[in-house]
Design an enzyme around this catalytic site. Sequence first.
Site: not given
Ligand code: ADP
Length: 409
Positions: A7, A14, A96, A185, A213-214, A246, A340, A390
Amino acid sequence: MKILVLNCGSSSIKFQLIETDSELIESNTDRCIAKGNVERIGTDEATLRVAVPPNPSKSTTEEILDHQTALTRVIASLKEGHAVADISQIQAVGHRMVHGGERFATSMIIDEEVEKEIQHCVELAPLHNPHNLRGYFVARKIMPQVPQVAVFDTAFHQSMPPRAYIYGLPYSYYRRYGVRRYGFHGTSHRYVAFRYRQIFGKARDEVNLITAHLGNGCSITAIEKGRSVDTSMGFTPQEGLVMGTRCGDVDSAALFYIMSKDELTLHDMSTLLNKFCGLYGISGESNDMRELMAASAKGDEQAKLAIEVFCYRVKKYIGAYSAALGHVDGLIFTGGIGENAPEVRALSCEGLCELGIEVDAERNQAVVAKEGEISTPASRVRVLVIPTNEELLIARDTFRAVRGLPHPH
Ligand code: ADP
């Protein structure tokens, strides 16, 4: 088959080295042999980090002035870490690619024709595609005999019907400039949907799913019988859910109003929309959900509001996609926040009993950073947390493309 997944960004690479084949995919035992990244390429302080489990990760800082040197160093580090005995053990490279426009609905072995088509899509993703392509050029130079495969973020959503991808703009903008919903995504939504069906032993056409996907970027997809039929990101990743920085959906006229009030240029506005909105913009302090949850717990009202707006938007989309699908079997949360943050999942599903979605408070709290079901036994829709992967999906697609096997969505 050992596959190097790349990537490439403007100053970063990466990578993961993944062992996969049909049987390993079937048993979900394909695995990452090594992973890492190179950052600050183009400087004399570039960092190369590589981890070959179970050994601890190693990090070095050195001069790496271009991507070719970076990839050469990555391959050398894989040999040093005994992830491969020799470069010839890398049998394929999966790249990617962010944007495949309307030209690519599936992953492709890159040949001259495909390369030209990807070049055509640069206009649609000027910040990403050129760097993704650079990764391809460099890998081809270093490993000329090895097949290279492009896996597009947009490809999965090419199955959307026109009613989902056409905007209410003059149709000529779609015809002339390709302005439509593309969605992003795709590899993540596809991966978790595949895993859901694998867990429950279902065929593609047996289940309808909503996948959320958050992460820092956020999107949600309606999947009917294995095909994406709607997704919240649009022409660009700006549309849809509230994200880290965003804003997602917003009244376009409000943007003109802000521009005229503050005398902002197009460039100013683009920076504002990409970097200063969303959780960061509302809270005024952070785009990191962990920090906002901690601040909210201490009584910070702006942080609390940012979380509420975020979750309410997710909930509205779950409702919209329940309507789009008519029947929903599963709702999946993934991405850094989805995997998480039980609080976010609970708030996003609050009051959705009428739609058959009931989250079990205890189960929800117990599933953090792992796979698990969080719905009550009575919930008509099964709600699951499935960590996304991914890179694994890129490796699987690369394997299938090289072997000429079909790409199941
Ligand atoms: P990206 O889209 O850059 O790949 P990620 O999927 O790693 O990002 O998600 C990043 C988000 O996940 C951040 O907002 C971070 O705060 C949140 N996050 C990671 N660990 C936790 C946790 N234990 N509790 C709440 N939010 C978390």
